[in-house]
Design a protein around this motif. Structure first.
Motif, PDB file in Angstrom:
ATOM      1  N   UNK A 249       0.826  -1.212   0.000  1.00 16.97           N
ATOM      2  CA  UNK A 249       0.000   0.000   0.000  1.00 16.97           C
ATOM      3  C   UNK A 249       0.862   1.264   0.000  1.00 16.97           C
ATOM      4  N   UNK A 250       1.894   1.294   0.866  1.00 20.13           N
ATOM      5  CA  UNK A 250       2.739   2.487   0.969  1.00 20.13           C
ATOM      6  C   UNK A 250       3.740   2.601  -0.171  1.00 20.13           C
ATOM      7  N   UNK A 251       4.180   1.428  -0.698  1.00 14.29           N
ATOM      8  CA  UNK A 251       5.182   1.391  -1.769  1.00 14.29           C
ATOM      9  C   UNK A 251       6.442   2.178  -1.371  1.00 14.29           C
ATOM     10  N   UNK A 252       6.889   1.965  -0.135  1.00 14.36           N
ATOM     11  CA  UNK A 252       8.076   2.672   0.348  1.00 14.36           C
ATOM     12  C   UNK A 252       9.365   2.074  -0.204  1.00 14.36           C
ATOM     13  N   UNK A 253       9.317   0.790  -0.556  1.00 13.60           N
ATOM     14  CA  UNK A 253      10.495   0.094  -1.078  1.00 13.60           C
ATOM     15  C   UNK A 253      11.673   0.183  -0.110  1.00 13.60           C
ATOM     16  N   UNK A 254      11.335   0.144   1.200  1.00 13.79           N
ATOM     17  CA  UNK A 254      12.355   0.367   2.225  1.00 13.79           C
ATOM     18  C   UNK A 254      13.397  -0.746   2.262  1.00 13.79           C
ATOM     19  N   UNK A 255      12.975  -1.992   2.041  1.00 18.15           N
ATOM     20  CA  UNK A 255      13.924  -3.106   2.112  1.00 18.15           C
ATOM     21  C   UNK A 255      14.955  -3.030   0.990  1.00 18.15           C
ATOM     22  N   UNK A 256      14.502  -2.648  -0.208  1.00 16.77           N
ATOM     23  CA  UNK A 256      15.422  -2.559  -1.347  1.00 16.77           C
ATOM     24  C   UNK A 256      16.426  -1.422  -1.174  1.00 16.77           C
ATOM     25  N   UNK A 257      16.072  -0.417  -0.411  1.00 16.53           N
ATOM     26  CA  UNK A 257      16.973   0.720  -0.193  1.00 16.53           C
ATOM     27  C   UNK A 257      18.050   0.411   0.840  1.00 16.53           C
ATOM     28  N   UNK A 258      17.885  -0.687   1.573  1.00 12.82           N
ATOM     29  CA  UNK A 258      18.894  -1.051   2.574  1.00 12.82           C
ATOM     30  C   UNK A 258      20.139  -1.607   1.913  1.00 12.82           C
ATOM     31  N   UNK A 259      21.263  -1.386   2.543  1.00 13.83           N
ATOM     32  CA  UNK A 259      22.502  -2.015   2.083  1.00 13.83           C
ATOM     33  C   UNK A 259      22.478  -3.490   2.491  1.00 13.83           C
ATOM     34  N   UNK A 260      23.271  -4.343   1.843  1.00 12.61           N
ATOM     35  CA  UNK A 260      23.309  -5.756   2.228  1.00 12.61           C
ATOM     36  C   UNK A 260      23.627  -5.956   3.709  1.00 12.61           C
ATOM     37  N   UNK A 261      24.509  -5.120   4.247  1.00 18.40           N
ATOM     38  CA  UNK A 261      24.870  -5.263   5.652  1.00 18.40           C
ATOM     39  C   UNK A 261      23.695  -4.921   6.563  1.00 18.40           C
ATOM     40  N   UNK A 262      22.931  -3.896   6.194  1.00 14.68           N
ATOM     41  CA  UNK A 262      21.753  -3.538   6.985  1.00 14.68           C
ATOM     42  C   UNK A 262      20.727  -4.662   6.970  1.00 14.68           C
ATOM     43  N   UNK A 263      20.492  -5.239   5.812  1.00 11.40           N
ATOM     44  CA  UNK A 263      19.529  -6.355   5.729  1.00 11.40           C
ATOM     45  C   UNK A 263      20.000  -7.536   6.563  1.00 11.40           C
TER      46      UNK A 263
END
Length: 462
Positions: A249-263
């Protein structure tokens, strides 16, 4: 000896004092047996609204009249030196929830010791998750101008292990609800004995409603901050990234914006990207990995000897009475903080710059500073609001209402291999029966109103 057919009817026999509980009757000065309702009976479930699946509007803009009504009819009676309790937060959530959310199943479910542990685990996890997410964001910015060192890897590994263990605490409590064990038997979609046809639709509504109420509980417990992050992470935990309705719903795409280390740090290493039709939530994955300490599977329920400081911290966070949390320096949101610091709706009381709390006396202080700061209109997903946007730039707001969590290091844990799994239970905090009765009465009144409205509608159609 008779044949087994003589005892066939005994399987469905219900004793006189089964499916109920005992309560003290103040009027009769004795114990009274109160039968539990059939929590999955048709009459205990009204037609679920669309809001029950996904988002829901909670009333955030409660005016003073409504606050006084809530305080008089539903709020827990407090005393001098009292602290914020989980029951206070649940009361506000139930009062501001859509009326159709209130049915006997939800009221009973929200007033169980196991549910309290589940909610505390969620509060503790999301508090630490937001803390680590903020720290990791700063670290990623610093790495643009600094060189990564081995010590940085050690710190991030510690963050990851703490989050892994906290997710496991949630998994432990949620699994009991999902499989209908212990006090959750009566909530299982196939009945307490799991011998009925599956009521999957009602089970799904119960699950969705619990998650939606839990989001609101966590948000209030964390000082009404970072609603979107809490909502996104809660749905990711229970429904995976692919079925995260809030993200769609929000389409923030927050996970894709994270660096591999953050994920790696925030999401852990147990996220399985199976086929889309195969729902395998991160919580389910956490229970299948190599456990760092098997005692986490029973912590807060069973009594373990020789607990180290780190596991003792987690156990106390789940089970310790709120009055003792601050004394033991256990941080679980605003639980355990002085109740006098907050207004009726658990918003922190703040004062103008240069005005101390002691310089205002009596009714003037109460009438001016106990007013709720109304948020914008009630909406499904709220964005964290700045001071200027809510018109409180002239107030002194503490930077840290809730201190950061600092877990004891894992090295302090001692290895303990028992002969058998412990069977001695820890004492559990009992839920407030008075508050439960109040909410059951409200649910009954709302159900009668809906029934009368439905009858009037049917008569009008005829």
């Amino acid at each position: 000896m008779g044949s087994t057919s003589e005892f066939d009817d005994d399987e469905d026999f219900t004793g006189l004092y089964e499916n109920g509980h005992w309560e003290w009757d103040e009027k009769e000065k004795g114990l009274a047996f109160i039968p539990d309702p059939d929590l999955f009976a048709e009459e205990s479930w009204m037609s679920p609204p669309a809001a029950a699946i996904g988002g829901a509007d909670f009333k955030d803009d409660i005016d003073l009249v409504e606050q006084l009504r809530f305080k008089k009819a539903f709020a827990r009676k407090t005393f001098d030196g009292d602290v914020v309790k989980l029951q206070d937060i649940k009361d506000i959530v139930l009062y501001t929830a859509p009326p159709v959310f209130l049915n006997p199943s939800i009221i009973h479910l929200m007033h169980l010791p196991g549910t309290d542990r589940f909610l505390r685990a969620l509060i503790l996890y999301h508090q630490y998750y937001l803390q680590v997410a903020d720290e990791m964001s700063k670290r990623m910015l610093e790495l643009e101008v600094k060189v990564r060192t081995p010590y940085g890897d050690i710190i991030e590994k510690e963050y990851k292990e703490n989050l892994d263990d906290l997710r496991l605490l949630i998994t432990k409590e949620y699994s009991a609800f999902a499989i209908g064990s212990g006090e959750y038997k009566k909530f299982h979609h196939m009945g307490p004995a799991k011998d009925r046809p599956s009521l999957s639709k009602k089970g799904n509504i119960l699950f969705e409603t619990l998650i939606r109420l839990s989001i609101q509980v966590v948000w209030l417990a964390l000082g009404r901050k970072s609603f979107n992050q809490i909502e996104l992470e809660m749905h990711r935990l229970f429904k995976t990234e692919k079925y995260n309705m809030v993200e769609h719903k929000l389409k923030s795409n927050y996970a894709a914006k994270m660096s591999p280390q953050e994920r790696y740090v925030l999401f852990g290493s147990c996220v399985h990207n199976d086929r889309k039709v195969n729902i395998c939530s991160p919580l389910r994955n956490e229970s299948c990995k190599d456990l760092p300490d098997w005692r986490l599977l029973g912590i807060g329920v069973f009594k373990y000897p020789n607990l180290g400081r780190r596991l003792k911290y987690m156990q106390d966070a789940l089970t310790l009475p709120e009055m003792l949390l601050e004394k033991k320096r256990i941080i679980v949101g605003i639980l355990g903080l002085a109740r006098s610091r907050f207004d009726t709706m658990l918003k922190e009381i703040t004062f103008p710059v240069g005005t101390s709390s002691t310089s205002m006396v009596g009714g003037a202080r109460t009438s001016v500073f106990r007013k709720s700061i109304s948020r914008a209109t009630s909406r499904v997903s709220r964005v964290s609001t700045s001071r200027k946007s809510i018109g409180v730039s002239h107030l002194t707001i503490p930077d840290k209402l809730i201190p950061d969590i600092e877990f004891p290091t894992r090295e302090t844990e001692t290895e303990w291999l028992p002969i058998k799994f412990p069977d001695e239970y820890l004492p559990q905090n009992s839920c407030d029966l008075t508050q439960r009765r109040k909410w059951l009465a409200r649910a009954t009144r709302l159900a009668l109103k809906r029934a009368r409205r439905l009858r009037r509608t049917n008569r009008a159609k005829k």
